[in-house]
Design an enzyme around this catalytic site. Sequence first.
Site, mmCIF file in Angstrom:
data_model
loop_
_atom_site.group_PDB
_atom_site.id
_atom_site.type_symbol
_atom_site.label_atom_id
_atom_site.label_comp_id
_atom_site.label_asym_id
_atom_site.label_seq_id
_atom_site.Cartn_x
_atom_site.Cartn_y
_atom_site.Cartn_z
ATOM 1 N N ASP A 93 0.924 -1.053 -0.137
ATOM 2 C CA ASP A 93 0.410 -0.234 -0.494
ATOM 3 C C ASP A 93 1.020 1.026 -0.442
ATOM 4 O O ASP A 93 2.526 1.342 0.076
ATOM 5 C CB ASP A 93 -0.643 -0.304 1.360
ATOM 6 C CG ASP A 93 -0.192 -0.145 1.912
ATOM 7 O OD1 ASP A 93 0.791 -0.176 2.220
ATOM 8 O OD2 ASP A 93 -0.351 -0.330 3.506
ATOM 9 N N HIS A 408 1.117 -9.179 -3.587
ATOM 10 C CA HIS A 408 0.354 -7.978 -3.207
ATOM 11 C C HIS A 408 0.602 -6.790 -3.502
ATOM 12 O O HIS A 408 1.241 -6.298 -1.942
ATOM 13 C CB HIS A 408 -0.706 -8.453 -1.985
ATOM 14 C CG HIS A 408 -2.018 -7.864 -1.910
ATOM 15 N ND1 HIS A 408 -2.743 -8.517 -2.553
ATOM 16 C CD2 HIS A 408 -2.172 -6.824 -0.806
ATOM 17 C CE1 HIS A 408 -3.892 -7.565 -1.767
ATOM 18 N NE2 HIS A 408 -3.188 -6.206 -1.070
ATOM 19 N N ASP A 446 0.406 -17.821 -5.322
ATOM 20 C CA ASP A 446 1.428 -17.169 -5.198
ATOM 21 C C ASP A 446 -0.005 -16.107 -6.686
ATOM 22 O O ASP A 446 0.107 -16.717 -7.345
ATOM 23 C CB ASP A 446 2.132 -17.790 -6.543
ATOM 24 C CG ASP A 446 3.295 -16.267 -7.132
ATOM 25 O OD1 ASP A 446 3.160 -15.067 -6.008
ATOM 26 O OD2 ASP A 446 3.590 -16.237 -8.341
ATOM 27 N N GLU A 455 1.919 -10.879 0.537
ATOM 28 C CA GLU A 455 1.950 -9.667 0.540
ATOM 29 C C GLU A 455 3.839 -9.214 1.270
ATOM 30 O O GLU A 455 4.222 -10.122 1.549
ATOM 31 C CB GLU A 455 1.260 -8.633 1.292
ATOM 32 C CG GLU A 455 1.483 -7.300 1.762
ATOM 33 C CD GLU A 455 0.424 -6.092 2.729
ATOM 34 O OE1 GLU A 455 0.048 -5.151 1.999
ATOM 35 O OE2 GLU A 455 -0.376 -7.579 3.143
#
Length: 725
Positions: A93, A408, A446, A455
Amino acid sequence: MLKTKRKLTKAIGVALSISILSSLVSFIPQTNTYAAGTYNYGEALQKSIMFYEFQRSGDLPADKRDNWRDDSGMKDGSDVGVDLTGGWYDAGDHVKFNLPMSYTSAMLAWSLYEDKDAYDKSGQTKYIMDGIKWANDYFIKCNPTPGVYYYQVGDGGKDHSWWGPAEVMQMERPSFKVDASKPGSAVCASTAASLASAAVVFKSSDPTYAEKCISHAKNLFDMADKAKSDAGYTAASGYYSSSSFYDDLSWAAVWLYLATNDSTYLDKAESYVPNWGKEQQTDIIAYKWGQCWDDVHYGAELLLAKLTNKQLYKDSIEMNLDFWTTGVNGTRVSYTPKGLAWLFQWGSLRHATTQAFLAGVYAEWEGCTPSKVSVYKDFLKSQIDYALGSTGRSFVVGYGVNPPQHPHHRTAHGSWTDQMTSPTYHRHTIYGALVGGPDNADGYTDEINNYVNNEIACDYNAGFTGALAKMYKHSGGDPIPNFKAIEKITNDEVIIKAGLNSTGPNYTEIKAVVYNQTGWPARVTDKISFKYFMDLSEIVAAGIDPLSLVTSSNYSEGKNTKVSGVLPWDVSNNVYYVNVDLTGENIYPGGQSACRREVQFRIAAPQGTTYWNPKNDFSYDGLPTTSTVNTVTNIPVYDNGVKVFGNEPAGGSENPDPEILYGDVNSDKNVDALDFAALKKYLLGGTSSIDVKAADTYKDGNIDAIDMATLKKYLLGTITQLPQG
């Protein structure tokens, strides 16, 4: 992504440690301690450090080693009037959480403190020091005045609701602070530890910077020590809530002692020990977890053991390491069938590799119980080898056999539609990133939406990097010479799709949609235009002036769209064009609407005439005959006047545009060394803040090394005119 589940608290840890303890029915895998390297630990170390370059926020340096990251978060802190640019994005993020960020920086500094020779030998000292400084420069900004500390930039909820690259974020990014009225002891102390550890490793090479770090570390430590409260640390709730601050206070005080040699800080560090977490219903210092952003007492007690040689700390750290290896009183951490010491589903590899680093540090100290040295070293190797591929697959992006392909991570994925399913592949390789890791049965998928196991995060690589330095020191391996993440661009970054919206005996109406799907780096474009080319021989044959044809637009998604009249291109061959200018429209790869602009425009001959024939037009060739648009290549697209997609017909003006000051790359009305530096930065990895038209000094429609060489010749006086070519 349910980032809330990455939160670890000691309360959760206590509950889980009961369920994961297992009888000693097996022992950890036996290895030949520090045998010849099974893996290339030098390459793994190199890439693990590079990972932090991909996490950088702010104004990126000219010497960056990739071509897909660019400046981002450049307005951070503007809501409070403080420059809070810089630092690292947390994970996949774009929030800057200072608690895990400061933990990460301190762990990297600890590794450099322990194993500088390994970093020197591998050629990675500059890069790890650059990373440590990058984080701590940001922490210094976050402490603009004594008693004030900004501990977070970005709102987790708003940030996680959007899936796109950091360079084109559009959401508000609020800044959050703690002070005397709203204290945050854990995050202040953790940051003090980061700054103090940075001072330790910078003391010899940059004593002025080290003193600056110490000054801010002392201020933040005083804030934490006086408050002894986390009541004001609220914005990170559900993401990185802190379960205690006494461990952070000890951690910070130990590093301040190492940075200043002031025994007051060593005394302080020990004074908090009675307040550390305990095993349930005992007075035993907690040992059934591991070093992580929410519990740094393990690192503190290891350093205290080495600094004081007190049995209390030696016994405590050995109980912790025994829990991870041979067991304590019949219990130890769970092991997967293939040998991973498995503590917790979130970041299982993060925990195992961090404990491997602690085991490696302690095993090298002469105070370690002799019979345990080989056990701890074997543990270090087995856990790092698991991460690097001992099960048949690597868990490190861009390293080894069958590495993760779909972590991720928003920016590495490179979506332009705000969807993790589009594209179906990752456009970028985020080298060195350690993924969360397998479940307790070695299971791993994956997939990009697998935020539990797949992540990546700054703190995941922190202890891992230190453990790799240990393995490199003892087992070797060769870093890749001059390694860079310069990628080949795998798709057209700006394209146009078009179709025939409507046609009549005297007109053609085109539906055209321009797409910004930039990724090297992702960028906002606000000077896009495209040209529709026509062969107007039939108009000329009818005795009509082509420039008298009428153009119009009945629909545009942009408020600033300008459709030109008919303009000449190659008059001798009756080739003309219409220019559609979207200047002022911010088109960016950040959503299904944000990445595109549709324009419907018409070119018409006089009403009642029948000589109009679009089929011989250059741009009509390949155009779908319905309004369903497809990618077309004969409607070229331009960014700030430079063609970035499609084909042009032959002919056209060969004369330089007199309004362009070629070589004035930075648009300051001068052509000098500053322009050369700006162009060099652009070519080394990209910045969108140059005048690309002025940068095309060789006048071939491309911005590349030829233009830089041409500009250099001009500045040296070898040539006297721009453009060349």
